[in-house]
Design a protein around this motif. Structure first.
Motif, mmCIF file in Angstrom:
data_model
loop_
_atom_site.group_PDB
_atom_site.id
_atom_site.type_symbol
_atom_site.label_atom_id
_atom_site.label_comp_id
_atom_site.label_asym_id
_atom_site.label_seq_id
_atom_site.Cartn_x
_atom_site.Cartn_y
_atom_site.Cartn_z
ATOM 1 N N ARG A 287 45.846 49.094 32.086
ATOM 2 C CA ARG A 287 44.916 49.727 33.021
ATOM 3 C C ARG A 287 44.181 48.734 33.909
ATOM 4 O O ARG A 287 43.131 49.038 34.442
ATOM 5 C CB ARG A 287 43.886 50.561 32.245
ATOM 6 C CG ARG A 287 44.412 51.912 31.758
ATOM 7 C CD ARG A 287 43.293 52.759 31.187
ATOM 8 N NE ARG A 287 42.702 52.140 30.018
ATOM 9 C CZ ARG A 287 41.624 51.384 30.014
ATOM 10 N NH1 ARG A 287 40.945 51.176 31.115
ATOM 11 N NH2 ARG A 287 41.192 50.856 28.900
ATOM 12 N N LEU A 288 44.688 47.532 34.044
ATOM 13 C CA LEU A 288 44.011 46.524 34.867
ATOM 14 C C LEU A 288 44.267 46.768 36.352
ATOM 15 O O LEU A 288 45.216 47.441 36.735
ATOM 16 C CB LEU A 288 44.534 45.133 34.510
ATOM 17 C CG LEU A 288 44.085 44.565 33.172
ATOM 18 C CD1 LEU A 288 44.872 43.310 32.855
ATOM 19 C CD2 LEU A 288 42.598 44.273 33.206
ATOM 20 N N ALA A 289 43.420 46.160 37.162
ATOM 21 C CA ALA A 289 43.717 45.996 38.581
ATOM 22 C C ALA A 289 43.635 44.497 38.858
ATOM 23 O O ALA A 289 42.899 43.786 38.166
ATOM 24 C CB ALA A 289 42.695 46.747 39.427
ATOM 25 N N PRO A 290 44.379 44.002 39.852
ATOM 26 C CA PRO A 290 44.290 42.566 40.169
ATOM 27 C C PRO A 290 42.845 42.119 40.392
ATOM 28 O O PRO A 290 42.457 41.005 40.042
ATOM 29 C CB PRO A 290 45.131 42.438 41.440
ATOM 30 C CG PRO A 290 46.156 43.527 41.311
ATOM 31 C CD PRO A 290 45.433 44.679 40.643
ATOM 32 N N SER A 291 42.024 43.038 40.929
ATOM 33 C CA SER A 291 40.630 42.660 41.184
ATOM 34 C C SER A 291 39.849 42.449 39.883
ATOM 35 O O SER A 291 38.910 41.654 39.835
ATOM 36 C CB SER A 291 39.939 43.720 42.043
ATOM 37 O OG SER A 291 39.978 44.967 41.376
ATOM 38 N N ASP A 292 40.225 43.150 38.805
ATOM 39 C CA ASP A 292 39.583 42.917 37.499
ATOM 40 C C ASP A 292 39.856 41.488 37.033
ATOM 41 O O ASP A 292 38.982 40.805 36.491
ATOM 42 C CB ASP A 292 40.144 43.867 36.428
ATOM 43 C CG ASP A 292 39.856 45.329 36.714
ATOM 44 O OD1 ASP A 292 38.824 45.618 37.344
ATOM 45 O OD2 ASP A 292 40.677 46.181 36.296
ATOM 46 N N ILE A 293 41.120 41.075 37.210
ATOM 47 C CA ILE A 293 41.525 39.740 36.769
ATOM 48 C C ILE A 293 40.782 38.678 37.567
ATOM 49 O O ILE A 293 40.226 37.728 37.011
ATOM 50 C CB ILE A 293 43.060 39.573 36.914
ATOM 51 C CG1 ILE A 293 43.774 40.573 35.987
ATOM 52 C CG2 ILE A 293 43.486 38.141 36.622
ATOM 53 C CD1 ILE A 293 45.277 40.680 36.223
ATOM 54 N N GLU A 294 40.736 38.866 38.892
ATOM 55 C CA GLU A 294 40.057 37.858 39.732
ATOM 56 C C GLU A 294 38.550 37.823 39.456
ATOM 57 O O GLU A 294 37.931 36.764 39.479
ATOM 58 C CB GLU A 294 40.337 38.125 41.214
ATOM 59 C CG GLU A 294 41.796 37.917 41.608
ATOM 60 C CD GLU A 294 42.380 36.602 41.117
ATOM 61 O OE1 GLU A 294 41.716 35.553 41.291
ATOM 62 O OE2 GLU A 294 43.485 36.613 40.549
ATOM 63 N N ALA A 295 37.966 38.987 39.161
ATOM 64 C CA ALA A 295 36.522 39.023 38.874
ATOM 65 C C ALA A 295 36.205 38.240 37.603
ATOM 66 O O ALA A 295 35.237 37.470 37.557
ATOM 67 C CB ALA A 295 36.053 40.470 38.732
ATOM 68 N N ARG A 296 37.033 38.414 36.592
ATOM 69 C CA ARG A 296 36.763 37.705 35.339
ATOM 70 C C ARG A 296 37.044 36.208 35.495
ATOM 71 O O ARG A 296 36.356 35.381 34.883
ATOM 72 C CB ARG A 296 37.567 38.338 34.194
ATOM 73 C CG ARG A 296 37.006 38.006 32.849
ATOM 74 C CD ARG A 296 37.497 38.926 31.746
ATOM 75 N NE ARG A 296 36.777 40.190 31.692
ATOM 76 C CZ ARG A 296 36.872 41.065 30.684
ATOM 77 N NH1 ARG A 296 37.662 40.815 29.653
ATOM 78 N NH2 ARG A 296 36.183 42.194 30.715
ATOM 79 N N TYR A 297 38.026 35.857 36.317
ATOM 80 C CA TYR A 297 38.286 34.438 36.630
ATOM 81 C C TYR A 297 37.023 33.811 37.251
ATOM 82 O O TYR A 297 36.587 32.729 36.859
ATOM 83 C CB TYR A 297 39.478 34.349 37.586
ATOM 84 C CG TYR A 297 39.941 32.945 37.922
ATOM 85 C CD1 TYR A 297 40.993 32.354 37.242
ATOM 86 C CD2 TYR A 297 39.334 32.218 38.955
ATOM 87 C CE1 TYR A 297 41.441 31.078 37.552
ATOM 88 C CE2 TYR A 297 39.764 30.940 39.273
ATOM 89 C CZ TYR A 297 40.817 30.372 38.578
ATOM 90 O OH TYR A 297 41.233 29.106 38.895
ATOM 91 N N ARG A 298 36.427 34.528 38.214
ATOM 92 C CA ARG A 298 35.207 34.016 38.845
ATOM 93 C C ARG A 298 34.045 33.949 37.850
ATOM 94 O O ARG A 298 33.220 33.045 37.919
ATOM 95 C CB ARG A 298 34.812 34.890 40.038
ATOM 96 C CG ARG A 298 35.695 34.710 41.263
ATOM 97 C CD ARG A 298 35.083 35.374 42.496
ATOM 98 N NE ARG A 298 34.860 36.797 42.312
ATOM 99 C CZ ARG A 298 35.764 37.758 42.554
ATOM 100 N NH1 ARG A 298 36.970 37.436 43.002
ATOM 101 N NH2 ARG A 298 35.463 39.018 42.358
ATOM 102 N N GLU A 299 34.007 34.898 36.919
ATOM 103 C CA GLU A 299 32.946 34.853 35.910
ATOM 104 C C GLU A 299 33.074 33.607 35.026
ATOM 105 O O GLU A 299 32.078 33.005 34.639
ATOM 106 C CB GLU A 299 32.978 36.115 35.034
ATOM 107 C CG GLU A 299 32.373 37.326 35.706
ATOM 108 C CD GLU A 299 32.198 38.461 34.702
ATOM 109 O OE1 GLU A 299 31.234 38.425 33.916
ATOM 110 O OE2 GLU A 299 33.042 39.377 34.703
ATOM 111 N N ILE A 300 34.304 33.231 34.701
ATOM 112 C CA ILE A 300 34.489 32.014 33.904
ATOM 113 C C ILE A 300 34.107 30.790 34.734
ATOM 114 O O ILE A 300 33.550 29.822 34.217
ATOM 115 C CB ILE A 300 35.918 31.924 33.320
ATOM 116 C CG1 ILE A 300 36.091 33.053 32.291
ATOM 117 C CG2 ILE A 300 36.169 30.562 32.677
ATOM 118 C CD1 ILE A 300 37.406 33.052 31.538
#
Lengths: 301, 301
Positions: free
Chosen positions: B280-293
């Motif tokens: 159920r991911l979206a690419p934007s979920d992945i990029e958001a968590r990358y930025r959070e790290i």
């Protein structure tokens, strides 16, 4: 700015897989003050016994640490005996002799009353509170505590927590204090008790800083060998509070730098028994390791 | 670039403090492929039994994963039953039924022979080696392994290690393989066995990448709750290898980014049972968590 530390001065007897030492200079105030002295001017409130010789005071003088608050009284200095086995993540206490520390009542010399930064080392909470209340001009106060006080004196501990800005605590203690397993939840519970900033130390895994604006995590510096973990947490606190006191800056960005200096200083502490390595530093050693942690954690956005 | 994964497809029965599930889709190739499919085109070599239905193949198709290499044979699909208790850092296996996996011989469809990136999931080393040798045009190969092969088939494992570029392994396995406790020493020993890059996964504490040029450490994303740790390591590998295959870039800076994507994807995997969250991911979920790290680790030099 000036930094005052209250805590223990001890003689430690330590067994590790790499060797043994007997009655070497240790204690929370010792590790903290020697570490912080690389960042700012430090003064200490503590108690020692008649067996505390000039050669021991000399260690503090060598680092220009103000020891007018170190009271010398009849009796023997606090002694701790412990060992590290296996993965060395946990100290096993073999013997504790409180000696003069049992009746320690911190006395703050008048010259210290204008201190701007305070670190309350791991002592009985009611004494931490007395020291905190005696200092009216503080910019920020950090504190440590331990399982013994969390379980045995929860109300007294809550009274101190309500007065401090920063709690530095290890992960097991954070879980015990907050009754939360996950550290993010644990930090949120602790922040409601008083401290705006909670630094949860995770041994070789580093530390995480929970602030009002953000979360920051710093790894442990990857040492090839941990020689003696004693004092790592106090040295982390010394680097952290030392950098804050040096800069007088409580911004989110500067708290992050402080946590990195904490990790740097903790890593030096464990390279030798006692404060040995911490005495032989040069400022360039500290800055080099700070840059190494930058390299260790940097990636492109 | 194209990414081929070989590994297990399983039905998992899992008990956690938060709930129970029975016979849900799992296995190393499943977690890896579903995760990596967010980064690049993925194909899978694995084996399933007659009980593997169209609804299960549909999960792969939904993510455009090429399953021409998933052989369906008479018998039942591999089953694993396990539970997590306490701090949930360790799975306790209650039952393993290898079923069709016991006689698995990976067969590589001709269309896969030009694969540029390969991930050898945790299967018997001699099969890993056969797959590795069958693919002549690889840019890079990553692999996983486990205690069982480290202890039981050290020579066969050494033969595979000599042919791969990246080993992704957890800290206990790294210590067992290298006979070194400290991870920096462990990684150096493993690098001499073949892989230029060693990624040591440390569960909630994140992971450390040891390369020929530098060491990089990425924290675990600070989740408030780990729901089901099953598949976290394979999802880390899927994010890591997926990003490498997407970019085709094996530079130090890009390996660091890959490790961050690994941490990101591992954190999504544990938020629900099975591959639920990963679908159920979206690419934007992945990029958001990358930025959070990035925010979690950034400090000024």
């Amino acid at each position: 700015m000036s930094l005052l530390a209250v805590g223990s001065i001890a003689f430690d007897t330590i067994h590790t897989p790499y060797g043994d030492v007997e009655d070497i200079l240790g204690g929370s105030a010792t590790f903290f003050a020697v570490t912080a002295s690389w960042f700012t001017s430090v003064s200490v409130v503590a108690v020692v016994g008649e067996d505390f010789g000039d050669q021991h005071f000399q260690v503090f003088r060598e680092r220009s640490i103000d020891t007018r608050g170190v009271e010398q009284v009849p009796g023997r200095t606090f002694r701790w005996k412990g060992e590290y086995v296996g993965d060395m993540n946990q100290a096993h206490t073999l013997d504790t002799q409180l000696n003069v520390f049992e009746s320690f009542v911190p006395k703050i010399p008048p010259a210290y009353l204008n201190s701007k930064f305070l670190f309350l080392g791991n002592i009985v909470p009611v004494l931490q509170l007395n020291v905190r209340r005696a200092l009216p001009h503080l910019h920020a106060t950090g504190m440590d505590t331990m399982n013994y006080w969390i379980q045995g004196m929860p109300e007294e501990l809550a009274a101190v927590l309500a007065t401090v800005d920063i709690l530095l605590i290890n992960e097991g203690e954070a879980r015990l204090l907050s009754k939360q397993h996950h550290l993010k939840k644990a930090a949120a519970v602790i922040q409601k008790l008083g401290p705006r900033f909670v630094v949860i130390k995770r041994g070789e895994h580093g530390a995480t800083l929970f602030g009002p604006e953000s979360i920051f995590t710093v790894p442990g510096y990857p040492l090839e060998q941990v020689f003696d973990p004693t004092g790592a947490g106090d040295s982390f606190a010394g680097g952290f509070m030392g950098h804050l006191a040096r800069t007088g800056d409580l911004s989110d960005a500067n708290l992050r730098r402080a946590a990195v200096y904490g990790s740097v200083m903790g890593s030096f502490a464990v390279e030798e028994f006692g404060v040995g390595r911490l005495l032989r530093l040069a400022p360039s050693d500290i800055e080099a390791r700070y840059r190494e942690i930058k390299m260790l954690t940097h990636f492109d956005a």
